[in-house]
Design a protein around this motif. Structure first.
Motif, PDB file in Angstrom:
ATOM      1  N   SER A 115     -15.249  12.291   8.212  1.00 58.04           N
ATOM      2  CA  SER A 115     -16.468  12.864   7.633  1.00 58.04           C
ATOM      3  C   SER A 115     -16.207  14.190   6.950  1.00 58.04           C
ATOM      4  N   ALA A 116     -15.196  14.943   7.440  1.00 61.24           N
ATOM      5  CA  ALA A 116     -14.924  16.272   6.858  1.00 61.24           C
ATOM      6  C   ALA A 116     -14.045  16.203   5.617  1.00 61.24           C
ATOM      7  N   HIS A 117     -13.369  15.084   5.344  1.00 57.26           N
ATOM      8  CA  HIS A 117     -12.457  14.992   4.198  1.00 57.26           C
ATOM      9  C   HIS A 117     -12.772  13.747   3.359  1.00 57.26           C
ATOM     10  N   VAL A 118     -14.029  13.539   3.082  1.00 57.07           N
ATOM     11  CA  VAL A 118     -14.442  12.338   2.352  1.00 57.07           C
ATOM     12  C   VAL A 118     -13.827  12.311   0.952  1.00 57.07           C
ATOM     13  N   ASP A 119     -13.904  13.416   0.227  1.00 61.28           N
ATOM     14  CA  ASP A 119     -13.421  13.438  -1.160  1.00 61.28           C
ATOM     15  C   ASP A 119     -11.918  13.191  -1.240  1.00 61.28           C
ATOM     16  N   GLU A 120     -11.146  13.851  -0.388  1.00 61.28           N
ATOM     17  CA  GLU A 120      -9.697  13.669  -0.437  1.00 61.28           C
ATOM     18  C   GLU A 120      -9.298  12.269  -0.003  1.00 61.28           C
ATOM     19  N   LEU A 121      -9.963  11.735   0.986  1.00 63.86           N
ATOM     20  CA  LEU A 121      -9.619  10.395   1.453  1.00 63.86           C
ATOM     21  C   LEU A 121     -10.033   9.328   0.437  1.00 63.86           C
ATOM     22  N   ARG A 122     -11.130   9.566  -0.257  1.00 69.84           N
ATOM     23  CA  ARG A 122     -11.497   8.616  -1.314  1.00 69.84           C
ATOM     24  C   ARG A 122     -10.484   8.654  -2.455  1.00 69.84           C
ATOM     25  N   ALA A 123      -9.922   9.822  -2.738  1.00 64.90           N
ATOM     26  CA  ALA A 123      -8.891   9.911  -3.777  1.00 64.90           C
ATOM     27  C   ALA A 123      -7.608   9.202  -3.351  1.00 64.90           C
ATOM     28  N   SER A 124      -7.347   9.141  -2.043  1.00 65.78           N
ATOM     29  CA  SER A 124      -6.127   8.469  -1.580  1.00 65.78           C
ATOM     30  C   SER A 124      -6.187   6.959  -1.785  1.00 65.78           C
ATOM     31  N   LEU A 125      -7.382   6.406  -1.994  1.00 66.55           N
ATOM     32  CA  LEU A 125      -7.499   4.963  -2.230  1.00 66.55           C
ATOM     33  C   LEU A 125      -6.909   4.553  -3.572  1.00 66.55           C
ATOM     34  N   ASP A 126      -6.690   5.505  -4.462  1.00 61.34           N
ATOM     35  CA  ASP A 126      -6.108   5.182  -5.768  1.00 61.34           C
ATOM     36  C   ASP A 126      -4.586   5.137  -5.737  1.00 61.34           C
ATOM     37  N   GLU A 127      -3.964   5.454  -4.618  1.00 63.01           N
ATOM     38  CA  GLU A 127      -2.507   5.467  -4.519  1.00 63.01           C
ATOM     39  C   GLU A 127      -2.039   4.228  -3.771  1.00 63.01           C
ATOM     40  N   ALA A 128      -1.269   3.386  -4.460  1.00 62.73           N
ATOM     41  CA  ALA A 128      -0.786   2.140  -3.859  1.00 62.73           C
ATOM     42  C   ALA A 128       0.235   2.444  -2.766  1.00 62.73           C
ATOM     43  N   PRO A 129       0.299   1.594  -1.739  1.00 64.07           N
ATOM     44  CA  PRO A 129       1.289   1.809  -0.673  1.00 64.07           C
ATOM     45  C   PRO A 129       2.718   1.786  -1.210  1.00 64.07           C
ATOM     46  N   GLN A 130       3.524   2.739  -0.775  1.00 64.06           N
ATOM     47  CA  GLN A 130       4.930   2.845  -1.175  1.00 64.06           C
ATOM     48  C   GLN A 130       5.763   3.124   0.067  1.00 64.06           C
ATOM     49  N   THR A 131       6.067   2.070   0.782  1.00 65.38           N
ATOM     50  CA  THR A 131       6.853   2.257   2.004  1.00 65.38           C
ATOM     51  C   THR A 131       8.285   2.648   1.686  1.00 65.38           C
ATOM     52  N   ASN A 132       8.847   2.026   0.609  1.00 67.67           N
ATOM     53  CA  ASN A 132      10.215   2.347   0.198  1.00 67.67           C
ATOM     54  C   ASN A 132      11.170   2.309   1.393  1.00 67.67           C
ATOM     55  N   GLU A 133      11.139   1.185   2.141  1.00 64.51           N
ATOM     56  CA  GLU A 133      11.966   1.010   3.326  1.00 64.51           C
ATOM     57  C   GLU A 133      13.435   0.892   2.924  1.00 64.51           C
ATOM     58  N   PRO A 134      14.309   1.852   3.331  1.00 59.81           N
ATOM     59  CA  PRO A 134      15.712   1.801   2.900  1.00 59.81           C
ATOM     60  C   PRO A 134      16.493   0.655   3.521  1.00 59.81           C
ATOM     61  N   ALA A 135      16.061   0.116   4.685  1.00 55.76           N
ATOM     62  CA  ALA A 135      16.800  -0.983   5.314  1.00 55.76           C
ATOM     63  C   ALA A 135      16.701  -2.271   4.509  1.00 55.76           C
ATOM     64  N   ARG A 136      15.789  -2.354   3.565  1.00 56.99           N
ATOM     65  CA  ARG A 136      15.693  -3.562   2.734  1.00 56.99           C
ATOM     66  C   ARG A 136      16.868  -3.692   1.768  1.00 56.99           C
ATOM     67  N   THR A 137      17.634  -2.624   1.619  1.00 56.74           N
ATOM     68  CA  THR A 137      18.824  -2.730   0.768  1.00 56.74           C
ATOM     69  C   THR A 137      19.866  -3.674   1.356  1.00 56.74           C
ATOM     70  N   LEU A 138      19.680  -4.112   2.621  1.00 61.38           N
ATOM     71  CA  LEU A 138      20.550  -5.144   3.174  1.00 61.38           C
ATOM     72  C   LEU A 138      20.459  -6.418   2.329  1.00 61.38           C
ATOM     73  N   ALA A 139      19.268  -6.759   1.860  1.00 61.16           N
ATOM     74  CA  ALA A 139      19.111  -7.924   0.987  1.00 61.16           C
ATOM     75  C   ALA A 139      19.857  -7.725  -0.319  1.00 61.16           C
ATOM     76  N   LEU A 140      19.842  -6.487  -0.861  1.00 56.98           N
ATOM     77  CA  LEU A 140      20.580  -6.206  -2.086  1.00 56.98           C
ATOM     78  C   LEU A 140      22.086  -6.361  -1.862  1.00 56.98           C
ATOM     79  N   LEU A 141      22.574  -5.936  -0.706  1.00 59.13           N
ATOM     80  CA  LEU A 141      23.998  -6.089  -0.403  1.00 59.13           C
ATOM     81  C   LEU A 141      24.405  -7.559  -0.400  1.00 59.13           C
ATOM     82  N   VAL A 142      23.569  -8.410   0.194  1.00 60.24           N
ATOM     83  CA  VAL A 142      23.886  -9.843   0.231  1.00 60.24           C
ATOM     84  C   VAL A 142      23.864 -10.425  -1.173  1.00 60.24           C
TER      85      VAL A 142
END
Length: 570
Positions: free
Chosen positions: A324-351
């Motif tokens: 309730s205290a950060h409505v404006d900032e939290l609503r702005a965060s809805l415009d940012e897509a999730p970016q986990t950028n998990e480094p362990a997924r580079t195992l698939a790139l190695l294969v």
């Protein structure tokens, strides 16, 4: 005496035409009851009893439940009940038989003259004057039966050809039957006239225009369908339990949405958002950033990655005031897509790179990653991987990915001579703000993932990566159009991006790779959920995990964040 004997002969001959018992089959085939309740109407073209198999006549009319026999059929005189109530009604008060009235016992009409000559039945008044046919008188206690619409049984004649035998124009020769003089022929209206278009309906005797009953419309409740479930339903089924912090918060947010609380204010305008956008994860990441920046210290005890160990079931009471205290900032965060950028997924790139190097024989590699986020997936040569019976990478790597599995894997040696990525919202993780942004998308109870992220950020600090702000397909096409050396293998690689890309974007990227194969050595490595059968979206149904693909060929299966990995052909 002669008249009496002819009447007896007529009765004896007619007794063979009627049912042999109260419930036995009628030997005449299809019968239509007259309006007076007595007599028979026979359909043309019905085979006699002797022609039917097993000596049984065809059942064509329904059974009258009140009498135990089929409608339109009367039992022979010698089989009737002597003390039947209907029989007693015809006797007078003193037991004497009342005079025969018009309409009684029509089946006993004579079919022979006194001299024994067979006479032809005459048309009744209903045919001569169909509009003015007199109604027969009814005895005391008798009830006139109204003609009703009956359902035709399979194998019987249609209503269009259902008429009396003995008609001068339509009766078949040799099958004339007696009929009452004063009776109305009931012709049922056709239910499907188009099926009997060849029938001469106007030639039917006494046919009157059919009256149609008004059709009753059944009231049904309106059926509402929606392509996507509501936000509250998405919140509840995302995790489906309350075992960790985010499971509890999403369940409480669903209830708060139904109650019209602050959750509705936060997600106002996102009711019709596509499921692949995951607005609930975007809000939880925005809340996590508030905690990482120290703006909501009361929530730190509920975040295990920050040292908290409080019961997550008690978190909603502390989280709701922060929302309730950060409505404006939290609503702005809805415009940012999730970016986990998990480094362990580079195992698939190695294969994938190892197999591409083995097939092409080229060990100099240029890496291109659309949807790279902060570029941590391009540092495959800076991490160390440890699997079942194998290991690969520098011994002093800041990040060691263990538990990789992949028994039987033989990583190939290769040299990365160039690395570049793109994203619609690239993150500069070399700055604290960018690093905080990446940490906010890692779930707070997964401590091993937070440790891997810190190791990847340390590797990024020593190996900078070039990131472009661009869309995936157009950027890949431009990079593949650049001139390169013949002994350089270009590897286009991405992980868990199909969930967020439109279908057209994924198809355009694949087309760009296929167009470049005739010009330069190129390989396409992906760690994605497999397509559905119609290839319209990634299959994220339960039991369908990501797979590692090389040019569309599946090499291995893995978990959502990479390890452990299982080779298809080990």
């Amino acid at each position: 005496m002669k008249a009496r004997s002819s009447s007896v002969v007529a009765r004896a001959r007619l007794s063979a035409c009627f049912c042999s018992s109260l419930t036995g089959p009628c030997c005449h085939g299809t019968g239509v009851r007259s309006a007076t309740g007595g007599g028979h109407r026979f359909a043309t073209g019905v085979r006699p009893l002797r022609d039917w198999p097993d000596g049984q006549a065809q059942r064509t009319t329904p059974t009258d439940p009140r009498r135990g026999r089929r409608r339109g059929c009367r039992a022979p005189r010698h089989r009737r009940l002597r003390h039947h109530p209907r029989r007693r009604q015809r006797r007078g008060p003193a037991g004497g038989r009342r005079p025969r009235q018009h309409g009684d016992d029509h089946h006993r009409a004579r079919v022979h003259d006194d001299d024994g000559a067979r006479r032809r039945p005459q048309p009744g008044l209903a045919q001569l004057h169909p509009q003015r046919a007199p109604e027969p008188a009814l005895g005391p206690g008798r009830r006139r039966r109204r003609p009703g619409r009956r359902r035709r049984r399979p194998g019987t004649l249609p209503d269009a050809v259902r008429h009396r035998v003995g008609d001068p124009e339509r009766g078949p020769v040799g099958h004339a039957r007696p009929e009452p003089v004063h009776s109305r022929i009931v012709v049922e209206p056709l239910r499907h006239p188009e099926r009997h278009a060849d029938a001469d309906l106007d030639a039917l005797p006494g046919r009157q225009p059919a009256r149609r009953r008004p059709r009753r419309h059944r009231r049904t409740a309106p059926v509402t369908t929606s392509a996507e479930p509501s936000l509250a339903e998405r919140f509840r089924v995302h995790f489906g339990h309350r075992e960790h912090l985010y499971g509890v918060l999403l369940a409480e947010m669903a209830d708060d949405w139904d109650a019209g609380g602050v959750t509705r204010e936060l997600f106002d305008g996102w009711e019709d958002a596509e499921a692949r956008q995951f607005p609930q994860l975007r809000l939880l990441a925005g809340l996590f950033r508030l905690v990482l920046r120290g703006e909501a210290p009361q929530l730190e005890p509920f975040y295990p990655c920050l040292g908290g160990d409080e019961d997550p079931s008690d978190a909603w009471a502390a989280v709701r005031p922060v929302l309730s205290a950060h409505v404006d900032e939290l609503r702005a965060s809805l415009d940012e897509a999730p970016q986990t950028n998990e480094p362990a997924r580079t195992l698939a790139l190695l294969v994938g790179v190892s197999e591409a190097v083995r097939r092409s024989g080229i060990r100099r590699v240029r890496l291109l990653e659309p949807g790279a986020s902060a570029g941590l997936g391009l540092l495959v040569d800076r991490y160390r991987f440890v699997g079942d019976g194998w290991a690969h990478g520098p011994l002093d790597a800041p990040l060691v990915v263990d538990g990789c599995g992949a028994r039987g894997l033989r990583p190939e040696e290769f040299t990365v001579v160039g690395r570049r990525g793109c994203d619609v919202a690239p993150v500069d993780a070399t700055r604290e703000e960018g690093a905080t942004h990446l940490r906010s998308f890692v779930w707070p109870w997964m401590l091993d993932r937070h440790a891997r992220l810190e190791g990847a950020l340390a590797a990024l600090a020593t190996t900078p990566v070039v990131l472009d702000r661009a869309r995936a397909a157009d950027w890949v096409r431009e990079r593949l159009a650049e001139p390169v050396e013949d002994d350089l293998l270009t590897v286009v690689w991405h992980s868990v991006t199909r969930l967020y890309w439109p279908l057209e974007e994924s198809q355009a990227l694949e087309s760009a790779v296929e167009e470049a194969r005739s010009r330069i050595p190129v390989a396409h490595v992906a760690m994605e959920n497999p397509w559905t059968a119609d290839r319209t979206r990634p299959d994220t149904s339960p039991g369908h995990l990501p797979v590692v693909e090389l040019d569309g060929e599946v090499l291995a299966g893995c978990a959502h964040h990479g390890p452990p990995l299982e080779l298809v052909h080990s």
